[in-house]
Design a protein around this motif. Structure first.
Motif, PDB file in Angstrom:
ATOM      1  N   UNK A 145       0.691  -1.426  -0.132  1.00  0.00           N
ATOM      2  CA  UNK A 145      -0.001   0.081   0.255  1.00  0.00           C
ATOM      3  C   UNK A 145       0.858   0.934  -0.166  1.00  0.00           C
ATOM      4  N   UNK A 146       1.899   1.217   0.527  1.00  0.00           N
ATOM      5  CA  UNK A 146       3.036   2.094   0.537  1.00  0.00           C
ATOM      6  C   UNK A 146       4.735   1.682   1.491  1.00  0.00           C
ATOM      7  N   UNK A 147       5.709   2.531   0.369  1.00  0.00           N
ATOM      8  CA  UNK A 147       6.387   1.435   0.941  1.00  0.00           C
ATOM      9  C   UNK A 147       7.583   0.568  -0.274  1.00  0.00           C
ATOM     10  N   UNK A 148       8.870   0.383   0.758  1.00  0.00           N
ATOM     11  CA  UNK A 148       9.298   0.125  -1.154  1.00  0.00           C
ATOM     12  C   UNK A 148       8.887  -1.738  -1.235  1.00  0.00           C
ATOM     13  N   UNK A 149       9.204  -2.176  -2.242  1.00  0.00           N
ATOM     14  CA  UNK A 149       9.046  -3.425  -3.332  1.00  0.00           C
ATOM     15  C   UNK A 149       9.647  -4.369  -2.066  1.00  0.00           C
ATOM     16  N   UNK A 150       9.488  -5.843  -1.643  1.00  0.00           N
ATOM     17  CA  UNK A 150       9.824  -6.825  -0.985  1.00  0.00           C
ATOM     18  C   UNK A 150      11.258  -7.197  -1.877  1.00  0.00           C
TER      19      UNK A 150
END
Lengths: 326, 326, 326, 326
Positions: free
Chosen positions: D289-294
Motif C-alpha cells: 500500500x506504501x513503501x518499498x518493494x519486498x
C-alpha cells in the motif's frame, strides 16, 4: 572561535510546478501555508511560531535554493560578514522581505559549495501546536537538519567545527584502524544529534532535509495518509531505524525529487564531556539498524544546489580521495 | 548576568527503605543501576552516558536531598561560588566522590529554600540507548525537569532569570488584567520547555521530578508494566495532557511519596525572539488540557526538602500573599 | 437453544439538538454521515460497509431509542418472532426503511426492559477503511458493544445465554465464596470479549456504547482532537485500562449525556473450551487495572431507555437484592 | 456443506537446531515456552490459554511439519474423517499426546499438498495476557493465519470454500476483465480477514505464518528488540502496509528460513452480506500500500512441507497455467 548560531531554521526549494508542490506539501504532508505569491509558497510546521521553515519557489529547474541558520542577534550577522569576507567566500546580503517575513540576511556559498543563509529576524505566525484538530498529513512539528553531500568531508567538517563552532555528535570512518579517514559527520548547534550532516560523496548535493515528528506511530500514519492521497510512490524508503543518530525515519520525495526525512528518536547532546559516537562504515547496523537496504535512488540521487550569486546550478564534483586521519 | 548552566542533571531522594525503593525504581520503572553501596543506589536512564541521573539515599525520613545542575566547566563553579557568597546563601562544597561518580560540586540552599547542587565532572557509564532488548519498565530516557513549590514565586522566578540566566518558556498568572500576578513559571537552560518549574504554593516542597520518555504509547506501556508489577496504586494521576508545556504525562509515586512525572511532548524554545506563553490560572485547559481533574493528593502533597548544612528538613511556609505585577 | 445472531450492529440515540449532536459526532468524533433528514442523522464508522452503526434522532428527551443486533438471515427474524411471542415480550415490526437503510426488523423490550432490535438487511455504503486521508477525529472503526445496567443480572444473564445463545467471556461476582452472586457479565456473539455487558444496577439504563479504535495511541489522539474542538469537558473519564476485558479505554459524553467508550485491546474468545474469567467485585484491578478512580458521574449516571411501543421512557427500578448463586 | 472449524490454531515447524531456534523464538520474539523435550519446544503466545500455538521440532531438514485448525467438538473430527475418506485424501490419526498437550487429532494432506491437522482437545496453560511485566520481544498475542503457495489456486480455493465452509474476505485476480482468473484468496473461519491465504505459485510451499500483535508501534518495538538481540538480518522485509487485508506488517525469518509475519490491522468480516474485496494483481497498492518493494527472497523463497505419512518433503510443482474464471 564560533558564532552564536541557534539552529537550522529553514530551507528553500526550487520547484518546477507550484500547484503540484502545494498539493504535496500542504494537502498531503500537512505543512501550514503562511502566505504565497505567484512565485513562492511560505510554509511552516505545527510547532512554528515563525513565518516559515520551508519555502517553495517557482523555477525552471529543481534545486536547493538555500538552507538557513538563525543567529542569536543582528550583530552576529556582521561578525559573520567580516569572517566570510576574510575567508573570501561568495556572499551577498538578502534584503529585508526579499525572502518574505525575514529581516536582512547574509547568504554565502560555503566552502563545500552549498548556498547557506544566516538571519536573525523573522516575522511571527500563529503557532498551531495545540490546535490538534487542524493537524493533518504528516503532522510535522519543526525542521530539524540538512543532510549534505560534500566532496571534501574532512575540510568541511573541520570548518564547521572550528570556524563556525558546531559540535560533533556522531561520525563515521572508513579504512583500517591505522589508516582511518572520516566518511560522514553529524554536527549540531542546538543540543540534538544534528543541524547538519555531512557525507563524503559527489557534491555539493543536498541529500535531504529532516523534519521532526512526535513519534514513530505518527510516521506510520503519515505513510497511510500519503498513500491515500495518491503519493504511495513518493515514499522512497520504508520506515526504519538508523544506527547513527538513533533516528526512526521514513524518506519521501516531492514531484521534483526533493527528499524529506520524517524523523524522530533524537537525544540530548550538550553535556560538556560529550564524546562523539564513532561508527565504522562497514558496520551493518550503522545506516540500517534493522530492515531492508535503501533503494538505489536513495543511495544515488540527490538535489543540485544553486549558486547564490548567479542562480546557476553548482557543478558537481567527485569526492577527493586523499586519505585523511581524523 | 547568567552562568553557563547546561541543564538539570540529577536529583537525590532520601528514601526510608533501599530495597523497596530498588524494586520500584529498577524492577518496575526500569532505571539502570550503575552502582550501589549500603546507603545509596545510583541510577541512570537509557540515554545516559553519565554515572547517574537519580540517587536513592537511605534516610529516616523521606525528603528531597537535592537537585543538581550541570555546568559547562570547572571554572563556572568558582564563579557561582563567588556569586552565592555575595548573595550570602547557605553553601558548601561537596567533595569529589562524596556523591559517587561526581567531581567537586557546589551545593546551596537557593533563595526559595531548595537544596541545589552545581557540578561539572561526572563519571561515564555505558550508554544503553540502542540496547533495546535491555530496556524495561517505563523505558525512561533522561531526566528532564524539577517542579518546585515556592512561597515567593515572583522573587524566585526573577532570581533564576536575572541572576542565573534561565529563560522563561511559559507562565501562569492570576488576577484581573489590571492586577495580575505571577502564579507559576516554566524556566529552562536547555532549549526545551523547562529544567525548572516554579509554582506558588506552600514551600519549599518538591512537587515532582520529570523524566523524559519517547512517546505517549511508552507511557501507557509503563502503566501496564507498573500495574502488573504490583504498583497500580502508585499511579497517582492517569495519563493526560497539560495545556502548559504541551506535556503528555502520567504521575507515579514511590513508597515514600516521591513523585515522578513520566513526560513527553516538548518543543524547541531557543529562538531568540521567543515570547513566553501566558496562561490564566482560570483557564480550564491550562493544567488539564483534557481528561479528569487530578486527585487531591496530587494537588496537596509534595516532598519536604533537606537543609544542605544541617540535614534537617526545611520548614514549610505559606506563600506570600502580596499581589505582584509581573 | 440459540439463534443466529451475528453481532451488535448499531444503536439509536434520541438527542435534543441534531445540529449540536452532528458537531460532536461528525466534526469532533469523525463519524461519517451516510445520510440525514430533518429528524435523523445516520452515521457509520471507518470500517463500515453498512449504512449506519449509529443513528441520532431528534427527540424532546434524550434516551436510548434502541440497540440492534444483526442476524444471519431473514428467516432468523421469524424464528425470533415466534420465540418472543411465546415469551410474551412487547414486540413490534419495524418496516423496511422506517429506519433508513434497513430492511424489515423486529423490535422488542427485552426482559430487562431494554429496547432491542433484530435485523438482517442493511443497505451498503462506501467503506472508508483505506481512505486514510479522510479519517478524522477519533478514527472509530466499528461499533463493538453495549453496556447495560439491569436490575436482575442473574435472570437476564441466563436469558441471553440460554435462550438467545450468547456466550460469556468474563464475569464479576460479589459476596463470600459460599454465598457468591453474579454482579456483572460480559456476553458475546462475535468472538470478542463482548457484544453486551450486563451490570447489576438501577435499571434499565444504558451505561455506554463501546466503539472500536485501532490502538491506544489513537485514543490519545482522539482526546487531543476533542479538546481542540472544544470538547475537553466531554471527556468524562481519562484513558486507562480495565482489568475486565483488558480494554484500553476513554469515556466521552455527548451534549445530552449519551456515553461512548472508545475501546481497544480485545482478544479472541471462541475456543470451544473457553472458561469465563471470574473477577471479584472487591478486586481493585477489576475495573481500574491502573490509574485513577472514575468520577462520580461515570458511576452514577446512565441513559434512560425508550419503550418500543409507547415511546415513553421506561421506569427505572432498584436492583433486586436477593442473593443468587451462579 | 461445511464443518465446525473454529480457527487456525497452531503450526509445527521442523527446525535443524533447537537451541538456536529457542534463542530466536523465546529470547528474541518473546514466545512463552510451555514445555520442551529433547526434540520439541512447545510455545504459546501472550493471549493463549492453550498449551501451544507453535511447535518447534528437531529435524534434519527444515520444513513445515503441519498447520492445525481447531474444531468445535470431538464429533466434528469424525465427520471430517468420513469426508476425507470419501475424498480419498492421505490421512492419519495423531493419537493423544503424540503432539504434547493435544487430544486425538486428524491429519491430512490437503488437495494442495499441505499437511493439515484438525483437533478439538488442547491442554490449558497459564494465560499471560495481563502479566505485562513478563511480555518481551515482539509481544505476540496469538496465531492468526497461514499463507500457503498452491499450484491450483482455483480448485483449492473452491475446496476450502465449498467443502470445508471457509468464507472469502478478499481475493486477487489477473488478466483482462473478460478473461480474469483467480490469483490469490483470503479465507477465514474466525471473523477476521483470514485463517488461510492461498497464492498461485510453485507449491505446495508455506510462505509464512502470521501472528497477531496489538498495534503498529509494537511491531516497530519488535524490530528494535530483534536488532538489539542480534537478529537485524532476520528482519527480511521492512514494516509496511498491505492493501489486501489492510495489514500492517513486518516479516522475520528464523535460522532455517521459516518466515513469520507480525501482523495487525484487521477488520470484522462476518456480516452475512459481506462481498469479498477484489484486487487486480496489477494494482500497485495491492501488496504494498506504501513503501518499498519486498526483497527478492520474500518473493521467491518459501518453506517446503512434509508428507504426513512418510515424513518426506512434498515435491514442489509449477502452478497450473490454465486460465480459470472465478
Amino acid at each position: 572561535m564560533g558564532f552564536d548560531i541557534i539552529r537550522l531554521a529553514h530551507a528553500e526549494f526550487n520547484v518546477t510546478d507550484l500547484e503540484r508542490a502545494r498539493d504535496f506539501y500542504v494537502n498531503a504532508l500537512g505543512f501550514i501555508e503562511t502566505e504565497a505569491d505567484s512565485n513562492h509558497i511560505y510554509l511552516r510546521a505545527i510547532e512554528d511560531g515563525n513565518h516559515h521553515c520551508l519555502v517553495l519557489t517557482k523555477a525552471d529547474t529543481p534545486s536547493l535554493n538555500h538552507i538557513a541558520y538563525r543567529v542569536g542577534s543582528e550583530e552576529e550577522l556582521y561578525k559573520l560578514e567580516a569572517f566570510f569576507q576574510a575567508q573570501n567566500l561568495p556572499m551577498r546580503w538578502v534584503e529585508k522581505d526579499e525572502e518574505r517575513g525575514q529581516g536582512r540576511a547574509l547568504r554565502i556559498q560555503d566552502p563545500a559549495g552549498f548556498p547557506v543563509e544566516f538571519f536573525f529576524e523573522m516575522e511571527k505566525a500563529e503557532r498551531m501546536l495545540q490546535k490538534f484538530n487542524q493537524h493533518t498529513g504528516a503532522k510535522i512539528k519543526r525542521i530539524d537538519h540538512a543532510n549534505c553531500l560534500v566532496t571534501d568531508i574532512y575540510c568541511i567538517h573541520k570548518w564547521y567545527m572550528e570556524e563556525l563552532g558546531f559540535k560533533c555528535s556522531e561520525y563515521t570512518v572508513v579504512g583500517s584502524a591505522e589508516n582511518e579517514r572520516l566518511w560522514a559527520s553529524w554536527l549540531h548547534r542546538k543540543p540534538s544529534v544534528h543541524d547538519l550532516a555531512l557525507v563524503n560523496e559527489r557534491g555539493p548535493r543536498l541529500h535531504h532535509i529532516g523534519f521532526w515528528v512526535d513519534d514513530a506511530k505518527t510516521i506510520l500514519d503519515a505513510c497511510d495518509y500519503l498513500a491515500a492521497s495518491g503519493y504511495a510512490l513518493h515514499i522512497e524508503r520504508s520506515p526504519g531505524r538508523h544506527g547513527t543518530s538513533n533516528a526512526f525515519f521514513v524518506y519521501v520525495r516531492d514531484w521534483d525529487g526533493h527528499r524529506l526525512e520524517l524523523y524522530t528518536g533524537d537525544y540530548f547532546t550538550n553535556d560538556p564531556d560529550w564524546e562523539p559516537i564513532k561508527w565504522h562504515l562497514e558496520d551493518p547496523q550503522r545506516a540500517t539498524f534493522w530492515g531492508t537496504e535503501p533503494p538505489q535512488t536513495w543511495k544515488k540521487e540527490a538535489m543540485l544546489v544553486q549558486n547564490i550569486l548567479t542562480g546557476e546550478l553548482v557543478e558537481v564534483k567527485e569526492p577527493v580521495s586523499k586519505k585523511v586521519t581524523k
